[in-house]
Design an enzyme around this catalytic site. Sequence first.
Site, PDB file in Angstrom:
ATOM      1  N   ASP A 136       0.769  -0.841  -0.292  1.00 59.80           N
ATOM      2  CA  ASP A 136      -0.375  -0.142  -0.331  1.00 59.80           C
ATOM      3  C   ASP A 136       0.965   1.502  -0.207  1.00 59.80           C
ATOM      4  OD1 ASP A 136      -2.082   1.548   0.939  1.00 59.80           O
ATOM      5  OD2 ASP A 136      -1.664   1.681   2.333  1.00 59.80           O
TER       6      ASP A 136
ATOM      7  N   ASP B 204      -1.074  -0.913   5.879  1.00 60.52           N
ATOM      8  CA  ASP B 204      -0.684  -0.384   8.158  1.00 60.52           C
ATOM      9  C   ASP B 204      -2.029  -0.861   8.121  1.00 60.52           C
ATOM     10  OD1 ASP B 204      -3.574   0.331   7.098  1.00 60.52           O
ATOM     11  OD2 ASP B 204      -3.672   2.803   6.611  1.00 60.52           O
TER      12      ASP B 204
END
Length: 621
Positions: A322, A516
């Site tokens: 990401d 995350d």
Amino acid sequence: MTKKQKKVLIRIIISAILVAIFSLLRIENKYVKLALFLIPYLVIGYDILKKAGFGIVNGQVFDENFLMALATVGAIILGEYVEGTAVMLFYQIGELFQSYAVGKSRRNISALMDIRPDYANIERDGQLEQVDPDDVEVGTVIVVQPGEKVPIDGVIADGSSTLNTSALTGESLPREVHEGDEVISGCVNLTGLLRIETTKEFGDSTVSKILDLVENSSMKKSRSENFITRFAKYYTPAVCIGALALALLPPVVNLIMGNPANWQQWVIRALTTLVISCPCALVISIPLSFFGGIGGASSKGVLVKGSNYLEALSETKYVVCDKTGTLTKGVFEVTHIEAAQGVTEDELLEMAAYAESYSNHPISKSLKEAYGKQLETARVSDVEEVSGHGVSAVIDGRKVAAGNVKFMKMLDIPYEVPQKTGTEVHVAIDGNYAGYILISDIVKPNAKAAIAGLKAAGVRQVIMLTGDAKNVAEAVAAELGVDVVKSELLPADKVAEVERLLAAKGDKERLAFVGDGINDAPVLSRADIGIAMGALGSDAAIEAADIVLMDDDPSKISTAMNISRKTLGIVHQNIVFALAVKFACLGLGAIGFVNMWWAIFADVGVMIIAVLNATRTLKSS
């Protein structure tokens, strides 16, 4: 040493001294000699004989205790008193060494993860009272003095200090905290007095979750460990049958051929093969290697949930990342405002901030911070968020839309294409284009080195997935050296992209997703290995990921991969070395080229060498 280890050491010393004395006496009477040698034999081997007996009673016959008991009792019955006692003596020396090595590894890991708080301070009538952290309710104000561990997650209600987070992150750099900051359990308060309002119960706090994961990591075994378990299950009975055949068939063949049977010679050879065949070196050293690897990783701030995930890391060829919060800091700042004709920059920023006033998205926060004034929420009504596009609201009676290019296209509003790179927030007021605001995320200083480290560690392709605009994503990818970038993706699109990559990769190749740990939980769960970045205190990360990096340093991924490869290398070294020595000695023992003393080396010596090699994993770097 523990008390138990000290007792075993005393037994070893007593038994060794008695064996040496009785060997020097040169006793001729075999019954006296048997009676004397039974003393050191029982001193050193009574517990092995006891375990072997229990194993037989409980139907778990074929283990190392049975092999040692059968081989040594057989040797003594055949008059090989010194050899029989020596086998048991050296076996116990090896067991003591292994016990000490495992204990040392556990102590090292316990020291690295020494984050369990013993108590929490509660102030009552002006006095501090120490209570069990389990008894502290959510919302209670606890006091943490300098030098004490933070026992429960919470928010600082009063005070400022410096926290040592090294037990959680592996980093020695202290963290400054002030009133209003969130703190997590397991950190050590270094300087000031802190009053912390707890936000979780102790059982739900970060420290409890981490300790639970470390304690249960051994439950998830690697393929190598499962192989050794299955191998020992079939190997030990096969060796016992082979030893029985070696003791019976050659003498019977000799008798048929009219030659002397030589029963004692062949039985001694059979007993020698039993000692050689003991699988201790493999059964002990392989789990110890993975245990040490997990401990070595924890010292670097990398929490691995099981040896199966540590092993899978070594096979990782694709790493999907990401962008926000993983390769970038996730700290957005307004870098440019371009207002359309008839609209001022202040008005454009004000409308965007009010439209985003109810959102907690990082971009929304950056708009509100750039506006810098108190928002009067009474001015806002009819807020509607369109996932992956933007938000619309009525502000002071005016219809305001704020979002990305797709949102403008959806509303059929002509927009201006920015000349600079950044995340674009386009604003329309009452259906008319009002301008755009550029927001830039800051790339992490070590992100580029992290990508280079992954490729050096053998990763074939690094892929970046993001919901950001194409130009922003490609600019970041070019700066960092990412191989493939996919932009303007919704959460569902990320899952679909990972599914496509999983289908395309080879059977023995692994794909890791790094996120995350909050918004990326579905993708973390779907990938072969889910790695949570920036997960300090994140429940979603700890739950969804297989590996948790206890800070937001992307370079820890390649560190974890290097630890994995070193651990697997040591495991394979031990397997090859132990099997090679054992099978060689088994063959030589069957034809009489090696005696019981060589058998001791093939068992105890190999086990000690393998355990010593396994402990190197604790020093992984």
